[in-house]
Write a protein that holds these residues in place. Structure first.
Motif: not given
Lengths: 618, 154
Positions: A140-159
């Motif tokens: 669930p944390e990862i899912d939350r980060l996928l919707r975060a606003s920071n693209s640096y974090i989003k790309k890492k969360a996706a992988l």
């Protein structure tokens, strides 16, 4: 307790050790010091100690006592210590260790940290060594980060999500909506992560695949945007925008394109848009750089994988043909690999590049064995003569490990498409002369069968083989066939005239000389000697003057060390002495299998190969 | 997926080893030795792809390598990765190291293994390619190093 030294010092000490034993000594001392430091309370050099331990681990020494220290470091508030702690966790911990569960809570806290670099450390570690339980806990944390606003974090969360889905397939459902929305991202890194995630989801779950199939038109639009993008502020290189079909030079765009191609491949759906886009990509990508070629290659593979129409497929094959002319051997290699895969289905398209493929046979590098496979696959009735010329040329200069394969390929091709018997025999003889040592065992009886069947060519064949035998007696298969022919068709040889080749006078002594040379040569194998002896014996019925010479040759071998030869010689001697009238039965044509003598336990005077019908009564 | 990233020198001494799948320590060392054995036999004029050794997974996996001066950079990948793409990635990796260390050589990798790991972590994550833009990678690595330095100074 010796004081510990900084990381660089330790590395220098290890490098200056001159023997393995000395190195082990240095490392043992250091490890002891590190262990002692771990037991102490918090001191300033903690991260250095763990870094030293990780270095030692890379060299192959045990470092498991550092696992708990990793756990402690990860929980530290300092970034430098967290960094080394997470690195240590990735190297030393795995799901089988109990210690890995202990870091789940730290990771959870760090995923919610205010500093993006701390979050990224946690994401990286989870993606690298997260166990199934950890993944379930933290999804669930990862899912939350996928919707975060920071693209640096989003790309890492996706992988990271990709890793989670690999470990726990059911969680794919959780990430599907977020993945879908990520497709509208502008940032190439995030887009790339989203694409990888979607590929993974589609692979795990066919329903998801169905759902994403509907998005293919959107994907094609994105690709269109990438292909036709003239100017992209954050990814621009030269600062020039070109309103026409300017392919973005940013490496990201290329990777994205190739991944989008993978999605299209996976969904196996085709529509007009795809055809247009793929042909645009294929014709407009800059192929002077590796990365451009990577995209072209992915495009080609996509085109060939989905049910494209033939025009597009021909374009794809032509691109592969162009790759074959590239200076870069890697590109030639992968082009050859792909052509090999499609030569069955797109035979005609590949045939057009036959000339280039055959040229690649002259290459020195590893792609030459693929060129050989392809060339053999492209042989057909219409091009057999020219292809065979090239293949025989290749055989004379090819690397030794490929000779057996090339020889058998040539035989198969010759058998299927030989335009005439004489051509077939000539080709087989050529192969035996060039690569006789590498052909398979059944080649000899096959060739003999072929010669037997070509009755008009017996004279020509025996003359040719006799000449070959005089030139070289080292190639065993050639020598065996030649001996057999001389024995069988010796009368034709001695007669001298032959329409197909220039006449040469061969006397009985010449023929017997040739056979005797084979018998006496140290290069001849026992099987070859067997052939030669039998051939000598057969000549006794075909010649008139030198029967005594034959008798003396045969009797010499009666005391030969080789048991097989000795047995034959003794039997032949018996034929001369007691069964002289049966000797003429040897005039009948026998194939080499018939020449094989009895197994040793049977008595020597039953010569089984004689045709019973012709055995005169005693 | 990338299964492992190995850097070793012309004599087989490991300079960096990153495995994205778990192996025991012994197996890891064996894999390094086996990979070195396979890669060091290669001529200069053959292509940069070969099949993986038995330990790393056999013919399902390929080894994609590049030889720079005294070091071999080897990526062990499965069939889902584009070979040319990985070859390009190795080039980007080496160029990034060059930018970060200023004319990088083997000694830099020996004495700053942790920094190399940090750079690699910005490029490959969990066995998947994360970032290929050199400037972006360097920006992130610099920010992280700055953060570390600011912690150390009082």
């Amino acid at each position: 307790m010796s004081p510990s030294v900084p990381l660089q010092e330790m590395i220098r000490a290890i490098r200056s050790a001159r023997t393995q034993c000395e190195e082990r000594g240095v490392i043992q001392r250091e490890c002891a010091a590190i262990r002692a430091q771990f037991r102490q309370a918090d001191n300033g050099g903690r991260s250095h100690n763990l870094a030293k331990l990780l270095y030692v681990h890379m060299l192959g020494y045990p470092a498991h006592f550092g696992q708990m220290e990793c756990v402690r470091m990860i929980a530290s508030p300092r970034y430098s210590e967290k960094r080394v702690g997470y690195l240590g966790a990735m190297m030393l911990l795995d799901e089988k260790q109990d210690a890995s569960l202990l870091i789940t809570n730290s990771i959870k806290n760090d995923l919610a940290h205010s500093n993006q670099y701390v979050q990224s450390l946690a994401l990286c570690t989870l993606a690298c060594m997260g166990s199934a339980e950890m993944c379930r806990d933290l999804a669930p944390e990862i899912d939350r980060l996928l919707r975060a606003s920071n693209s640096y974090i989003k790309k890492k969360a996706a992988l990271c999500a990709v890793h989670i889905v690999r470990k726990v397939h059911e969680l794919g459902e959780l990430f599907a909506p977020a993945a879908r929305s990520l497709l509208s991202e502008k940032n190439h890194g995030v887009l790339h992560g989203a694409v990888v995630l979607i590929i993974e989801l589609c692979e795990r779950n066919p329903e998801t695949l169905e759902r994403f199939r509907k998005t293919v038109p959107d994907l094609v639009q994105i690709m269109k945007g990438l292909v036709l993008s003239g100017y992209s502020p954050e990814h621009d290189v030269a600062g020039i925008s070109d309103p026409f079909l300017q392919v973005s030079t940013d490496p990201w765009a290329h990777i994205d394109k190739s991944y989008l191609c993978s999605i299209i491949k996976k969904t196996k759906k085709t529509c007009t848009n795809i055809r247009d886009i793929l042909s645009v990509v294929a014709t407009n990508t800059d192929s002077t750089k590796t990365v451009g070629n990577a995209v072209l290659y992915e495009t080609v593979l996509t085109v060939l994988d989905i049910k494209s129409e033939s025009g597009l497929r021909v374009l794809a094959v032509n691109i592969l043909g162009r790759f074959l002319l590239n200076n870069d051997r890697n590109i030639r290699y992968i082009a050859m690999t792909s052509l090999q895969k499609i030569v069955g289905t797109d035979h005609n398209a590949v045939q057009r590049h036959r000339g280039t493929i055959v040229d690649c046979l002259k290459d020195q590098d590893a792609s030459v064995n693929r060129a050989l496979e392809l060339s053999l696959a492209l042989v057909s009735a219409s091009n057999i003569r020219s292809m065979m010329k090239e293949l025989l040329l290749f055989l004379s200069s090819c690397p030794p490990e490929l000779r057996a394969h090339a020889a058998s390929g040539i035989f198969n091709a010759a058998e299927r498409y030989a335009p005439s018997q004489r051509w077939h025999i000539d080709t087989m003889l050529h192969v035996l002369i060039t690569a006789g040592g590498d052909v398979r065992d059944e080649t000899v009886p096959n060739l003999i069968q072929l010669i037997t069947n070509a009755s008009e060519l017996h004279c020509y064949t025996v003359h040719k083989l006799y000449r070959a035998l005089l030139a070289d007696i080292s190639q065993q298969s050639l020598v065996q066939v030649a001996c057999w022919c001389i024995g069988e068709y010796g009368d034709l040889l001695l007669r001298g005239d032959c329409q197909e080749t220039e006449p040469v006078q061969v006397t009985e002594d010449d023929a017997l000389d040739a056979l005797e040379t084979v018998l006496q040569s140290h290069m001849s194998s026992p099987a070859t000697r067997g052939f030669a002896l039998t051939a000598t014996m057969k000549l006794s019925t075909r010649i008139t003057d030198n029967v005594d010479r034959i008798r003396s040759i045969v009797s010499i071998y009666g005391s030969c060390i080789d048991v097989e030869l000795q047995q034959r010689a003794v039997e032949y001697n018996a034929l001369f002495k007691k069964y002289d009238h049966m000797r003429y039965a040897m005039k009948k044509s026998t194939c080499p299998q018939g020449e094989l003598l009895l197994p040793p336990q049977q008595p020597a005077n039953q010569v089984r190969y004689v045709d019973t019908k012709s055995r005169p009564g005693r | 997926m990338i299964k492992a990233i190995l850097i070793f020198n012309n004599h087989g001494k490991p300079r960096l080893s990153k495995f994205y799948e778990h192996y025991s320590e012994d197996t890891e060392q064996q894999i390094i030795r086996e990979t070195f054995h396979l890669v060091s036999k290669r001529d200069e004029n053959v292509c940069n792809f070969l099949e993986g050794g038995m330990l790393i997974g056999g013919s399902d996996y390929r080894l994609i390598y590049r030889h720079y001066a005294t070091l071999y950079f080897v990526f062990c990948v499965d069939s889902s990765e584009s070979e040319l793409g990985i070859l390009d990635l190795i080039q980007v990796f080496v160029e990034t190291l060059d930018k970060c260390f200023e004319n990088v050589c083997e000694l830099d990798l020996i004495f700053h293994v942790d920094k190399v790991h940090n750079i690699l972590a910005e490029m490959v994550m969990g066995g998947m390619v994360l970032e290929t833009n050199m400037n972006e990678i360097i920006t992130q690595v610099d920010s992280q190093n700055k953060m570390e330095k600011s912690e150390q100074s009082p």
